[in-house]
Structure formats: C-alpha cells, structure tokens
Design a protein around this motif. Structure first.
Motif, mmCIF file in Angstrom:
data_model
loop_
_atom_site.group_PDB
_atom_site.id
_atom_site.type_symbol
_atom_site.label_atom_id
_atom_site.label_comp_id
_atom_site.label_asym_id
_atom_site.label_seq_id
_atom_site.Cartn_x
_atom_site.Cartn_y
_atom_site.Cartn_z
ATOM 1 N N VAL A 361 -0.837 9.731 -7.818
ATOM 2 C CA VAL A 361 -0.942 11.173 -8.665
ATOM 3 C C VAL A 361 0.225 11.006 -9.521
ATOM 4 O O VAL A 361 1.324 10.719 -9.122
ATOM 5 N N PHE A 362 -0.113 11.385 -10.731
ATOM 6 C CA PHE A 362 0.852 11.570 -11.827
ATOM 7 C C PHE A 362 0.892 12.884 -12.466
ATOM 8 O O PHE A 362 -0.354 13.448 -12.602
ATOM 9 N N MET A 363 1.934 13.481 -12.612
ATOM 10 C CA MET A 363 1.958 14.642 -13.444
ATOM 11 C C MET A 363 2.829 14.353 -14.618
ATOM 12 O O MET A 363 3.508 13.152 -15.070
ATOM 13 N N LYS A 364 2.901 15.286 -15.526
ATOM 14 C CA LYS A 364 3.765 14.981 -16.937
ATOM 15 C C LYS A 364 4.971 15.905 -16.550
ATOM 16 O O LYS A 364 5.053 16.948 -16.341
ATOM 17 N N TYR A 365 6.023 15.331 -16.986
ATOM 18 C CA TYR A 365 7.281 15.825 -17.145
ATOM 19 C C TYR A 365 7.845 16.790 -18.556
ATOM 20 O O TYR A 365 8.809 17.397 -18.239
ATOM 21 N N PHE A 366 7.125 16.351 -19.371
ATOM 22 C CA PHE A 366 7.494 16.801 -20.901
ATOM 23 C C PHE A 366 6.143 16.745 -21.584
ATOM 24 O O PHE A 366 5.048 16.167 -21.353
ATOM 25 N N ASP A 367 6.087 17.379 -22.631
ATOM 26 C CA ASP A 367 4.957 17.299 -23.669
ATOM 27 C C ASP A 367 4.616 15.828 -23.944
ATOM 28 O O ASP A 367 5.257 15.002 -24.523
ATOM 29 N N VAL A 368 3.294 15.623 -23.729
ATOM 30 C CA VAL A 368 2.821 14.164 -23.922
ATOM 31 C C VAL A 368 1.887 14.055 -25.160
ATOM 32 O O VAL A 368 1.429 13.179 -25.405
ATOM 33 N N THR A 369 2.067 14.996 -25.999
ATOM 34 C CA THR A 369 1.184 15.060 -27.416
ATOM 35 C C THR A 369 2.138 14.496 -28.434
ATOM 36 O O THR A 369 1.713 14.273 -29.624
ATOM 37 N N MET A 370 3.390 14.013 -28.125
ATOM 38 C CA MET A 370 4.202 13.160 -29.047
ATOM 39 C C MET A 370 4.004 11.638 -29.143
ATOM 40 O O MET A 370 3.372 11.371 -28.204
ATOM 41 N N PRO A 371 4.179 11.082 -30.386
ATOM 42 C CA PRO A 371 4.048 9.698 -30.405
ATOM 43 C C PRO A 371 5.009 8.900 -29.373
ATOM 44 O O PRO A 371 5.924 9.709 -29.149
ATOM 45 N N LYS A 372 4.961 7.770 -29.209
ATOM 46 C CA LYS A 372 5.597 7.087 -28.135
ATOM 47 C C LYS A 372 7.259 7.035 -28.390
ATOM 48 O O LYS A 372 8.030 7.360 -27.533
ATOM 49 N N PRO A 373 7.626 7.058 -29.551
ATOM 50 C CA PRO A 373 8.927 6.828 -29.878
ATOM 51 C C PRO A 373 9.618 8.151 -29.416
ATOM 52 O O PRO A 373 10.627 8.164 -28.823
ATOM 53 N N GLU A 374 9.102 9.494 -29.808
ATOM 54 C CA GLU A 374 9.560 10.632 -29.163
ATOM 55 C C GLU A 374 9.567 10.631 -27.810
ATOM 56 O O GLU A 374 10.378 11.211 -27.156
ATOM 57 N N ARG A 375 8.444 10.304 -27.153
ATOM 58 C CA ARG A 375 8.383 10.255 -25.852
ATOM 59 C C ARG A 375 9.285 9.337 -25.120
ATOM 60 O O ARG A 375 9.997 9.768 -24.188
ATOM 61 N N SER A 376 9.671 8.238 -25.741
ATOM 62 C CA SER A 376 10.440 7.500 -24.888
ATOM 63 C C SER A 376 11.844 7.967 -25.118
ATOM 64 O O SER A 376 12.762 7.948 -24.097
ATOM 65 N N GLY A 377 12.047 8.852 -26.231
ATOM 66 C CA GLY A 377 13.630 9.377 -26.378
ATOM 67 C C GLY A 377 13.893 10.434 -25.081
ATOM 68 O O GLY A 377 14.769 10.577 -24.682
ATOM 69 N N VAL A 378 12.692 11.219 -24.946
ATOM 70 C CA VAL A 378 12.761 12.417 -23.935
ATOM 71 C C VAL A 378 12.949 11.689 -22.576
ATOM 72 O O VAL A 378 13.874 12.009 -21.778
ATOM 73 N N ALA A 379 11.902 10.550 -22.295
ATOM 74 C CA ALA A 379 12.201 9.886 -20.778
ATOM 75 C C ALA A 379 13.647 9.265 -20.725
ATOM 76 O O ALA A 379 13.888 9.334 -19.526
ATOM 77 N N LYS A 380 14.115 8.866 -21.886
ATOM 78 C CA LYS A 380 15.358 8.305 -21.582
ATOM 79 C C LYS A 380 16.550 9.272 -21.159
ATOM 80 O O LYS A 380 17.531 9.029 -20.331
ATOM 81 N N ARG A 381 16.216 10.271 -21.799
ATOM 82 C CA ARG A 381 17.229 11.695 -21.324
ATOM 83 C C ARG A 381 16.845 11.942 -19.968
ATOM 84 O O ARG A 381 17.979 12.372 -19.198
ATOM 85 N N TRP A 382 15.728 11.693 -19.401
ATOM 86 C CA TRP A 382 15.341 11.895 -17.782
ATOM 87 C C TRP A 382 15.936 10.838 -17.017
ATOM 88 O O TRP A 382 15.807 10.838 -15.943
ATOM 89 N N GLY A 383 16.223 9.781 -17.595
ATOM 90 C CA GLY A 383 16.730 8.592 -16.924
ATOM 91 C C GLY A 383 15.866 7.605 -16.681
ATOM 92 O O GLY A 383 16.008 6.930 -15.445
ATOM 93 N N PHE A 384 14.661 7.496 -17.394
ATOM 94 C CA PHE A 384 13.708 6.408 -16.819
ATOM 95 C C PHE A 384 13.085 5.887 -18.241
ATOM 96 O O PHE A 384 13.091 6.239 -19.268
ATOM 97 N N GLU A 385 12.183 4.816 -17.908
ATOM 98 C CA GLU A 385 11.239 4.288 -19.164
ATOM 99 C C GLU A 385 9.751 4.379 -18.738
ATOM 100 O O GLU A 385 9.488 3.865 -17.602
ATOM 101 N N CYS A 386 9.129 5.174 -19.366
ATOM 102 C CA CYS A 386 7.569 5.305 -19.027
ATOM 103 C C CYS A 386 6.971 4.022 -18.915
ATOM 104 O O CYS A 386 6.897 3.277 -20.250
#
Length: 637
Positions: A361-386
């Motif tokens: 089961v997966f949920m989203k931690y943040f807005d997923v309508t961004m392109p990958k470079p922006e999503r990766s930046g947010v994920a990095k601040r959360w401490g993980f790489e999607c």
C-alpha cells in the motif's frame, strides 16, 4: 540537535502510582486553568498543614480542581490519601484529575481503588468506564457502563457514554464509520471523535527501503485501510518541528501505550534495526490491560528518538503537520494506490484502486503532479529517494535531459542579457526584462535536442509552454479584468503543444498508464488549455480536455482531492455547456463519474436511495464551490 531543546514538563507521573504528586521523565505540566481563573496554585500545591483531616485536604483539592489546576488538586488528594488511603471519594476525585489530563491508565488505577473501597460508589464506576474508553478498551468500558446503568438506569451521562463507546467499538473492530455524520455533523465526544482502526493489512520488513504495509487479502477500491488520530499535531509554522517533538514527549509521559507506539515508529536510525511491530500494537481495542509496557528511556535518548520520528514519519496536511502511528509505516509512491482524507485532524486512508493480497500500500507524501526533478528534490528533503515505477520511467535519459536543460538555461541568460541591453526594448511593449527572449532561447535550445526519453520530452514541453506562458497570462488577466470584453487568449498554440506531446509519447511506445504518468508531470499545461478553451467559448473541446485531465489523475493520483475537484469541474461545465438531444445523457455521465470518485474518497454517497443521492449531490456541490473559491477541502481542519 535534540539536546538543544528544553524538555517538555508534565505534572503527573508516568506509570507508577504514589501518594505524593509523582514525577517522571517530564516534571511539570503547565497548569490548566479555566477561563478567568486567577492565582491557580502551582503544580504541586503549597505545603500541606500537618495533621489536617483528610476531608479538609480533599476540599482543598476540590477548590484547586474548580480552578482548573488539576495537578495541584491531584497532589492535595494524594496528601489526603496519606491519611486515609481507602477514601473512595478522594480516589474518585483524583481519578477525575487524571481523566482531565488524559492519563487514563492512572485514572483507571484510582477508579479501581475507589471501587475496591466502596463497590457502591457510582461515580467511581463511571470514571472507570471513561478511563477504559480513553485507553481504547471499548468492550470493558461498555461492560462498566452497563453495570452502572443496572444501578442507575436513567443516568444521562452513563447513557450518553454508552452510546459513544458502542459507536467507538463498532469503528475500532469493524471500521464502521458513519461518514456523513463525521463529514457534516461533527459531534464531539468525550475524548476522541472517532476510534483508530487498522484494516486487513500488516507491516512487513522486506521492502526495498525497509518497512512497508501490505494487504493481507484482496481489497476493493474505497475500502478503509486505516484510521488514525495524531500522537502530536502542530500548525504549519516555523516552530512545527519543535512543537511535534514536545507533543511526542508529552504523549509518552502521559500514557505508556503511547510511549510503546512512539518507540515502535520509524525513526531512520540504524539502531532500530528495521523492527517490524505487530499490528496489534495499533489495535488498542483488543487490549486487556495486561500488556507488557516499556520503561521510559533516558531523557536525551527519547528526545533524539522523538526528533528522528518527526523528521522521518511526520505527515504534512493542508494547514498542519502531525505524527500518525500506523500511517507512518506506509511508503511513498508518485503513483499511489491509496488516498488520504483528513476529517479535522483524523486521517482516513482508503484503497484508491483494487488491491490484491500481498500488494504493498502506497500513499503520497507530497504533490505528485510535479516533474521528477522537482519531486526528487522534495523527496530528498524527506530523506529518501523515490524508486516507484513512475520515477523509474522518468529517470531514463534524466541526466541527458538535465544537461540539455542546463545548456538551455545558459542560452536563455545570454538572450535575456542581450534583450535588456537592446535600446529598442526600452520602448512601450518592448521586452524590457528580457523574459520573452529568455523563454524563446530556452525553447529553441531544448527543441533542437533529440527526443529519446520521457525525461527529455517533459523538459521540451515545459520549455515550449513557458515560451507561450507570458503572453497567455497577460491576455487571460485582461480578459478577466474586462469580464470577457477583451479578446480571450488563443488556445490553439497550447492545444498544438499537447497534440505534439501525445504524438511523441506514442513514438516512444509508452503504454496508456505510462502516458498518464508523463502527462501528470505537465498536467498544468493541460489545465491551462482547458481554461483557454473555456474563455474562447470552445466548450466541446474543453469538455474533452477536462475528461483527459480527470482520466490522467485517475491513473496517477486516484481519489485525491485534485481528482475529485476535476470531476466536479466537469459536472459544472457540462451542466452549462451540454446541449442538444443528448444533453441529459452527457450531464448524467459527468455526474456519475464525479459520484464514483467522491464516494471512493469520502466513503459515502454511493448508494441508489434518495438519501444517498442527495448526499452525493451536496458533496459535488461543495467541491464545486471550493474550486470556484480556491478553498481547501471542506472537512480538513
């Protein structure tokens, strides 16, 4: 560092009962004064007068209680109990102090002691029931209330409490939440508005990035996965992290059950060894009071753990951030299969599509309508790489696209500098700030690249759309200012862009799901197209674009608030725009689509009777109003 934060203080002990006001890891809870209370006694009260009778000490405690200083009142009751340890009235009064500050385990100890001293003490029986209710032991609370009602059949407090406990029991055991009442008729209960619930899922430790949650059986879309109240919650402000840490310390010091849960939460520390807690830890309603409970760790150790839990497990909502026990173990995906709904501060997580047994089961931690470079930046601040399938798709050619984007950025800067220096641009209507030249140069640079990956395709479309953005935005602003009297933006250029994008996705051989993922990364372009089509009066084309956006969200972010909003927009549009012999059929189809998505998200309104239909119509109407007013979701705090 956690050690720089001053420890939160509490007035009550953690687990052990003692005749004096006890102290645990946290020393003093701030005095809880009633409105208008003055000169409330300090936490442990003034030193008692020697040899006072217990009745006088109890009355002092009563006065402190009336002032709202529950800690000082409990301390005074403790002094009275030193003189007369089996005074049922004093024990019951101290139980009430503990109830007021949510130390339910201590309230239960005192209520039981009061009943042992005087089995006919009805108030003590009621307090026992309320303590059990607060501990989530609903069957035992119901049993105690029924015993009380056998003696006092008309007791209104007991009758109300029984109804509440039976409701909470149904929620906790069966996931039977009456969503219309929760969504529209928020009636407060004694301690919590609804019970925590964990559905047919379990925590496993064999996920690529550690622990995760999997379905233990097949689940239908819309089925409840879990319901959780926060252990700590704070407004989205600069002090949120410290506030959450303090909240966790407070919860741990008040309740050993909460401490056990907090210690089991993911903290990102190697020392936790990826422990996989038993789901029973999150099903308190199954407890019998004989569970082994942990000792309080040293202060600095717990503070560090709390800080890591906040960084690792806190969930951000529209206006708040909180630590939610069971949802902390759900991993993130940029194409989730579960959706989160906030009702007040309570989190409901439902399956957003059908799940098979064993599926994570997966949920989203943040807005997923961004392109990958922006999503990766947010994920990095959360401490993980999607590493979800969508991110893997967009990772192909990512480095090449990033290098091309960097080259385009340099060319855009050079073009901007040249435009700013050009005297011709100083004239009215000229490119004074050089933004047009910069956007044009970037678009031309990226367009010259070979489109060989989704990453490059997304970068190219974004650059092309940005080139058009300035003029379209100005024209749309003027169109709105003049209330439609000025010319609407020409939608054809944006339409041509989306047609090109769709053709390129076909050329790359993407599946329909992969197309939806890629389209989601540029969904704002498609949304702008439908706005321009609406302004230009091309209503049939707009309806088609609205359908495409809704279908895209259904594939990538199903049953999200963005998804339900898009279906509501489509209903509003078709009611106005549809015409001809098939008008009713077109409107009915849009309403049916919106109803299906709303019922999955909100867990109600999907029936065929009139009451359910009216409820669904009201929900779609509320969503439509929220879209028009730019408001947040109606049920979130």
């Amino acid at each position: 560092a956690p050690s720089t934060h001053a420890p939160t203080k509490s007035r009550f002990c953690t687990y052990a009962m003692a005749p004096e006001a006890p102290k645990g890891m946290v020393d003093l809870l701030p005095a809880q004064k009633k409105k208008g209370a003055k000169n409330a006694a300090p936490g442990n009260g003034a030193s008692p007068i020697p040899n006072w009778p217990p009745e006088a000490l109890r009355e002092q405690g009563n006065e402190l209680f009336r002032r709202g200083d529950y800690g000082a009142a409990a301390a005074r009751y403790a002094e009275a109990l030193k003189v007369k340890a089996d005074d049922a009235m004093t024990l019951a009064n101290r139980a009430e102090c503990y109830l007021r500050v949510r130390q339910f385990h201590l309230a239960l100890v005192d209520a039981d002691a009061a009943l042992a001293a005087d089995p006919s003490h009805h108030k003590a029986l009621y307090k026992r029931a309320m303590a059990l209710n607060g501990l989530g032991r609903y069957p035992d609370a119901i049993k105690a209330l029924k015993q009380l009602l056998d003696k006092e059949p008309e007791d209104p407090a007991a009758l109300n409490a029984l109804a509440e406990c039976e409701l909470l029991q149904s929620q906790a055991f069966a996931g039977d939440f009456h969503m219309p009442s929760l969504l529209f008729g928020r009636s407060a209960t004694s301690f919590r508005r609804c019970a925590d619930y964990v559905g047919p899922v379990k925590i496993v430790g064999d996920r690529p990035f550690g622990r995760g949650v999997v379905a233990t059986r097949a689940m239908r879309a819309g089925e409840l996965i879990c319901v959780a109240s926060p252990l700590a919650v704070a407004p989205l402000t600069s002090g949120a992290e410290a506030a959450l840490m303090g909240g966790l310390v407070g919860a741990a010091s008040r309740n050993p059950q909460d401490l056990a849960v907090i210690l089991a939460l993911p903290s990102g520390e190697s020392s936790d060894g990826g422990r996989v807690p038993d789901v029973a830890k999150f099903r308190r309603h199954l407890g019998k009071g004989d569970e082994a409970l942990p000792e309080l760790p040293p202060q600095e150790v717990f503070a560090r753990h709390a800080a890591n839990v906040v960084k690792t497990s806190a969930v951000r909502n529209a206006n708040s951030v909180g630590v939610y026990p069971f949802p902390s173990f759900l991993n993130h995906s940029c194409a989730p299969n579960a959706c989160k709904l906030m009702v007040g501060h309570t989190m409901f997580i439902r399956a957003a599509r059908d799940l098979v047994a064993g599926e994570e089961v997966f949920m989203k931690y943040f807005d997923v309508t961004m392109p990958k470079p922006e999503r990766s930046g947010v994920a990095k601040r959360w401490g993980f790489e999607c590493a979800c399938p969508r991110c893997k798709l967009e990772a192909v050619g990512e480095d090449k696209a990033a290098a091309a984007t960097e080259r385009a950025s340099k060319q855009a800067k050079a073009a901007k500098d040249a435009a700013v220096a050009d005297p011709a641009n100083k004239k009215k209507g000229g490119d004074k700030d050089g933004e047009k030249a910069a956007a044009r140069a970037a678009a031309e640079s990226l367009s010259a690249e070979d489109t060989g990956s989704v990453a490059m395709l997304i970068a190219q479309l974004r650059a092309k759309a940005k080139e058009l953005h300035g003029d379209i935005s100005r024209q749309m602003a003027e169109y709105k200012r003049t209330k439609g009297k000025s010319a609407a933006p020409d939608p054809n250029h944006l339409v041509e862009l989306t047609v090109w994008f769709e053709a390129q996705m076909d050329a790359l051989g993407l599946s329909e799901t992969q197309k939806a993922w890629a389209r989601t990364s540029v969904i704002q372009v498609y949304s702008n197209v439908q706005l321009c089509l609406n302004a230009a009066g091309q209503l049939e084309a707009r309806a088609e674009m609205l359908g495409k956006v809704a279908a895209t969200l259904n594939a990538t972010d199903p049953c999200s608030y963005d998804h339900v909003k898009q279906t509501a927009i489509k209903v509003i549009h078709q009611r106005v725009a549809a015409g001809g012999a098939g008008k009713e059929k077109i409107i009915a189809a849009a309403e049916a689509e919106a109803a299906a998505v709303h019922s999955l998200r909100y867990g109600c309104g999907g029936g065929s009777d009139e009451e359910e239909k009216e409820l669904m119509a009201e929900m779609i109407k509320i969503t439509g109003h929220a879209v028009e007013e730019g408001a947040q979701e109606f049920c979130e705090a």
